[in-house]
Motif scaffolding. Structure first.
Motif, PDB file in Angstrom:
ATOM      1  N   THR A   1       0.674  -1.114   0.043  1.00 34.93           N
ATOM      2  CA  THR A   1       0.096   0.047  -0.043  1.00 34.93           C
ATOM      3  C   THR A   1       0.671   1.301   0.011  1.00 34.93           C
ATOM      4  O   THR A   1       0.579   2.304  -0.764  1.00 34.93           O
ATOM      5  N   PRO A   2       1.973   1.413   0.749  1.00 39.95           N
ATOM      6  CA  PRO A   2       2.784   2.489   0.684  1.00 39.95           C
ATOM      7  C   PRO A   2       3.211   2.660  -0.648  1.00 39.95           C
ATOM      8  O   PRO A   2       3.353   4.019  -1.143  1.00 39.95           O
ATOM      9  N   LEU A   3       3.827   1.602  -1.356  1.00 44.27           N
ATOM     10  CA  LEU A   3       4.272   1.856  -2.870  1.00 44.27           C
ATOM     11  C   LEU A   3       3.127   2.450  -3.792  1.00 44.27           C
ATOM     12  O   LEU A   3       3.394   2.958  -4.429  1.00 44.27           O
ATOM     13  N   ALA A   4       1.974   1.789  -3.445  1.00 47.67           N
ATOM     14  CA  ALA A   4       0.804   2.000  -4.339  1.00 47.67           C
ATOM     15  C   ALA A   4       0.577   3.769  -4.192  1.00 47.67           C
ATOM     16  O   ALA A   4       0.166   4.302  -5.270  1.00 47.67           O
ATOM     17  N   ILE A   5       0.369   4.245  -3.099  1.00 45.19           N
ATOM     18  CA  ILE A   5       0.057   5.394  -2.935  1.00 45.19           C
ATOM     19  C   ILE A   5       0.604   6.315  -1.762  1.00 45.19           C
ATOM     20  O   ILE A   5       0.853   7.450  -2.082  1.00 45.19           O
ATOM     21  N   SER A   6       0.866   5.726  -0.581  1.00 39.65           N
ATOM     22  CA  SER A   6       1.412   6.535   0.558  1.00 39.65           C
ATOM     23  C   SER A   6       2.569   7.161   0.418  1.00 39.65           C
ATOM     24  O   SER A   6       2.929   8.253   0.585  1.00 39.65           O
ATOM     25  N   LEU A   7       3.741   6.251  -0.196  1.00 43.38           N
ATOM     26  CA  LEU A   7       4.805   6.897  -0.560  1.00 43.38           C
ATOM     27  C   LEU A   7       4.871   8.372  -1.655  1.00 43.38           C
ATOM     28  O   LEU A   7       5.276   8.870  -1.399  1.00 43.38           O
ATOM     29  N   SER A   8       3.922   7.933  -2.490  1.00 44.18           N
ATOM     30  CA  SER A   8       3.766   9.072  -3.606  1.00 44.18           C
ATOM     31  C   SER A   8       3.298  10.164  -2.712  1.00 44.18           C
ATOM     32  O   SER A   8       3.849  11.337  -3.111  1.00 44.18           O
ATOM     33  N   ILE A   9       2.395  10.114  -1.990  1.00 44.73           N
ATOM     34  CA  ILE A   9       1.812  11.198  -1.515  1.00 44.73           C
ATOM     35  C   ILE A   9       2.780  11.909  -0.228  1.00 44.73           C
ATOM     36  O   ILE A   9       2.994  13.357  -0.274  1.00 44.73           O
ATOM     37  N   ARG A  10       3.617  11.152   0.494  1.00 41.51           N
ATOM     38  CA  ARG A  10       4.579  11.496   1.449  1.00 41.51           C
ATOM     39  C   ARG A  10       5.864  12.391   0.412  1.00 41.51           C
ATOM     40  O   ARG A  10       6.167  13.492   0.893  1.00 41.51           O
ATOM     41  N   VAL A  11       6.059  11.845  -0.597  1.00 46.50           N
ATOM     42  CA  VAL A  11       7.198  12.591  -1.287  1.00 46.50           C
ATOM     43  C   VAL A  11       6.705  13.662  -1.801  1.00 46.50           C
ATOM     44  O   VAL A  11       7.399  14.851  -2.030  1.00 46.50           O
ATOM     45  N   ASN A  12       5.455  13.803  -2.188  1.00 48.68           N
ATOM     46  CA  ASN A  12       4.722  14.992  -3.060  1.00 48.68           C
ATOM     47  C   ASN A  12       4.747  16.036  -1.590  1.00 48.68           C
ATOM     48  O   ASN A  12       4.928  17.326  -2.028  1.00 48.68           O
ATOM     49  N   GLU A  13       4.619  15.610  -0.505  1.00 50.78           N
ATOM     50  CA  GLU A  13       4.547  16.690   0.543  1.00 50.78           C
ATOM     51  C   GLU A  13       5.912  17.159   0.995  1.00 50.78           C
ATOM     52  O   GLU A  13       6.140  18.446   1.205  1.00 50.78           O
ATOM     53  N   LEU A  14       6.781  16.100   0.872  1.00 49.73           N
ATOM     54  CA  LEU A  14       8.203  16.527   1.387  1.00 49.73           C
ATOM     55  C   LEU A  14       9.132  17.276   0.133  1.00 49.73           C
ATOM     56  O   LEU A  14       9.869  18.117   0.618  1.00 49.73           O
ATOM     57  N   ALA A  15       8.866  16.911  -1.058  1.00 50.05           N
ATOM     58  CA  ALA A  15       9.522  17.494  -2.127  1.00 50.05           C
ATOM     59  C   ALA A  15       8.659  17.693  -3.486  1.00 50.05           C
ATOM     60  O   ALA A  15       8.718  16.981  -4.166  1.00 50.05           O
ATOM     61  N   PRO A  16       7.850  18.716  -3.116  1.00 53.20           N
ATOM     62  CA  PRO A  16       6.864  18.869  -4.484  1.00 53.20           C
ATOM     63  C   PRO A  16       7.639  19.085  -5.728  1.00 53.20           C
ATOM     64  O   PRO A  16       8.582  19.680  -5.775  1.00 53.20           O
ATOM     65  N   GLY A  17       6.916  18.329  -6.802  1.00 46.51           N
ATOM     66  CA  GLY A  17       7.454  18.324  -8.025  1.00 46.51           C
ATOM     67  C   GLY A  17       8.748  17.561  -8.346  1.00 46.51           C
ATOM     68  O   GLY A  17       9.272  17.654  -9.510  1.00 46.51           O
ATOM     69  N   ARG A  18       9.427  16.583  -7.312  1.00 49.01           N
ATOM     70  CA  ARG A  18      10.375  15.840  -7.507  1.00 49.01           C
ATOM     71  C   ARG A  18       9.895  14.493  -7.296  1.00 49.01           C
ATOM     72  O   ARG A  18      10.268  13.781  -6.842  1.00 49.01           O
ATOM     73  N   GLU A  19       9.026  14.048  -8.193  1.00 52.90           N
ATOM     74  CA  GLU A  19       8.526  12.935  -7.958  1.00 52.90           C
ATOM     75  C   GLU A  19       9.629  11.660  -8.575  1.00 52.90           C
ATOM     76  O   GLU A  19       9.516  10.604  -7.999  1.00 52.90           O
ATOM     77  N   GLU A  20      10.780  11.933  -9.135  1.00 58.67           N
ATOM     78  CA  GLU A  20      11.809  11.271  -9.429  1.00 58.67           C
ATOM     79  C   GLU A  20      12.499  10.551  -8.023  1.00 58.67           C
ATOM     80  O   GLU A  20      12.929   9.589  -8.125  1.00 58.67           O
ATOM     81  N   LEU A  21      12.460  11.210  -7.096  1.00 59.07           N
ATOM     82  CA  LEU A  21      12.795  10.983  -5.877  1.00 59.07           C
ATOM     83  C   LEU A  21      12.259   9.516  -5.203  1.00 59.07           C
ATOM     84  O   LEU A  21      12.984   8.861  -4.662  1.00 59.07           O
ATOM     85  N   LEU A  22      10.952   9.187  -5.600  1.00 60.32           N
ATOM     86  CA  LEU A  22      10.301   8.215  -5.414  1.00 60.32           C
ATOM     87  C   LEU A  22      11.102   6.941  -6.081  1.00 60.32           C
ATOM     88  O   LEU A  22      11.224   5.974  -5.168  1.00 60.32           O
ATOM     89  N   GLY A  23      11.582   6.886  -7.122  1.00 62.65           N
ATOM     90  CA  GLY A  23      12.321   6.070  -7.700  1.00 62.65           C
ATOM     91  C   GLY A  23      13.622   5.718  -6.880  1.00 62.65           C
ATOM     92  O   GLY A  23      13.993   4.486  -6.744  1.00 62.65           O
ATOM     93  N   TYR A  24      14.258   6.798  -6.412  1.00 59.48           N
ATOM     94  CA  TYR A  24      15.524   6.670  -5.641  1.00 59.48           C
ATOM     95  C   TYR A  24      15.209   5.856  -4.355  1.00 59.48           C
ATOM     96  O   TYR A  24      16.017   4.998  -4.113  1.00 59.48           O
ATOM     97  N   ILE A  25      14.112   6.188  -3.622  1.00 58.50           N
ATOM     98  CA  ILE A  25      13.731   5.806  -2.355  1.00 58.50           C
ATOM     99  C   ILE A  25      13.675   4.108  -2.503  1.00 58.50           C
ATOM    100  O   ILE A  25      13.994   3.267  -1.916  1.00 58.50           O
ATOM    101  N   THR A  26      12.583   3.635  -3.401  1.00 57.95           N
ATOM    102  CA  THR A  26      12.111   2.470  -3.705  1.00 57.95           C
ATOM    103  C   THR A  26      13.442   1.698  -4.080  1.00 57.95           C
ATOM    104  O   THR A  26      13.679   0.458  -3.790  1.00 57.95           O
TER     105      THR A  26
END
Length: 453
Positions: free
Chosen positions: A69-94
């Protein structure tokens, strides 16, 4: 995959001082392994009962709800909160989380094989993994920075991944060939729909980070605890335990693919399939937001609705493929079909410009994921080497086929998204075309397996 290590080595577990040391005859160990292989080939492993099957299904459902579930949506929401517009950071985290698991999974499997406790070899790791997994969810929910969020995801991969791997090793210990497709189908269905239910459960709490992570986590804890407490595992203290040097442990990470060619082809097929799947799923929330022209915070409801409809497609793929593969005693045709379906669905999504095409592509992808993952899991148990003594080790090596893609694919995906675009746009079309090609290749590689039809 490299030359086979010596098998007359083992690991000293942390509770070794509390347990009596047994003298091990290497010939006896080899004879026991060969005996187990003969019995398994002849169908002599006793059938497991309904209690084992259903609590196994529920436990893996719980792990995937807590973990995916975090991979499906929760991590995306937290990345967007902590670094807006930097969705590529999600790839580095996973990717970082998958890299950590890739390096530790075989060690955890070897440790599990050689653990000697009153409650068996696998259950202590399920319990410990749950503790680490819950702690990881709290860390991610309260993370003040992307770096801490990444550390939390590494812990989640380790904790919940350890629970999942020991549940899967348990199926290698217990399931006869005639039940593998059925159980894999049921588990495949459960694990694919679990994140959907996780998203549905959290759709109303996207503004509360703690609830966003802990609601799915609580479901995981309850269902895994039911398996641990209600499914019996034999006392392992009477099993022989040999001693493994540090060098011997490192060599256990490697094996000779020519000694076990069918296991090796299955490993390679999984690698390609999960590489494509990871490319496809890492940026799902951002992809939908881009194609539908809505903020990423509004995507949870759309994904939940689509996922709910997708339950039927996953059911058809996982249950249909799993049960039919047992009935007809054929695995490869269903695995290949799963890869083909995945590729077709991804191509439809790659060139979609509206919601109907996204829905059509997503449903086909769901059917393909269900069929491939369920039947390939049964196929893995058919070709898994040395199940009597080293099931955990080879399941850990199998984990490389998923953890390497989960580590490398998000990093590659982040780069692919920037190919040929400007002004902050992302090249999702190219990403999904590459993903389709890899999943198709994963299915076709399975045709090289000779010992299983």
């Amino acid at each position: 995959m490299n030359p086979q290590p010596h098998d007359d080595e083992a690991i000293v577990t942390p509770n070794a001082a509390a347990m009596p040391t047994a003298t091990v005859d290497p010939d006896a160990v080899a004879e026991r392994a060969e005996s187990e292989r003969r019995h398994d080939a002849a169908g002599d492993l006793p059938k497991v009962n309904a209690r084992y099957i259903w609590f196994m299904v529920l436990a893996q459902f719980g792990v995937f709800m807590a973990f995916i579930t975090p991979l499906a949506i929760s991590l995306s929401i937290r990345v967007n909160e902590l670094a807006p517009g930097r969705e590529e950071l999600l790839g580095y985290i996973t990717g970082a989380g998958a890299l950590f698991v890739m390096l530790t999974a075989p060690f955890m499997g070897i440790w599990s094989d050689r653990t000697r406790t009153a409650i068996g070899r696998r259950r202590p790791f399920m319990i410990g993994g749950m503790v680490v997994g819950v702690a990881s969810l709290v860390v991610m929910a309260l993370a003040p920075s992307v770096f801490v969020l990444g550390l939390g995801w590494v812990l989640a991969q380790w904790g919940w991944g350890t629970v999942l791997s020991n549940l899967q090793i348990s199926t290698a210990d217990r399931l006869p060939e005639e039940q593998r497709g059925k159980v894999a189908g049921l588990v495949g269905f459960a694990t694919q729909v679990a994140p959907v239910f996780g998203v549905i459960l959290t759709v109303g709490v996207t503004g509360d980070a703690l609830l966003l992570f802990l609601i799915p986590g609580a479901v995981g804890v309850v269902l895994v605890t039911l398996f641990v407490t209600l499914v019996h595992e034999d006392d392992s203290r009477g099993l022989a335990k040999d001693v493994l040097t540090t060098g011997g442990l490192l060599r256990k990470y490697l094996y000779n693919p020519r000694q076990y060619p069918d296991f090796s082809w299955n490993w390679l097929g999984r690698f390609f399939f999960y590489f494509g799947l990871t490319l496809n799923t890492t940026f799902t929330a951002f992809f939908f937001a881009s194609r539908l022209g809505v903020p990423v915070t509004e995507v949870a409801g759309i994904i939940a609705t689509l996922g709910g409809v997708g339950v039927l497609a996953v059911t058809a793929g996982a249950l249909g493929g799993g049960f039919l593969s047992d009935r007809f005693r054929r695995r490869k045709v269903f695995v290949v079909s799963g890869g083909v379906l995945m590729a077709v669905g991804m191509l439809i999504m790659a060139f979609s410009t509206d919601l109907p095409l996204l829905i059509a592509g997503s449903l086909i992808v769901s059917a393909g994921i269900g069929m491939f993952s369920a039947v390939d899991q049964a196929l893995l148990l058919d070709v898994l080497p040395e199940k009597a003594t080293d099931a955990g080790r080879f399941m850990g090596i199998t984990g490389f086929a998923t953890s390497i893609p989960q580590s490398a694919a998000p990093l590659i995906a982040s780069a692919v998204l920037l190919v040929g675009v400007t002004d902050g746009a992302k090249n999702y079309t190219l990403l999904y075309v590459i993903a389709a090609a890899l999943t198709l290749l994963g299915g076709l590689v399975i045709l090289r397996i000779r010992s299983v039809r």
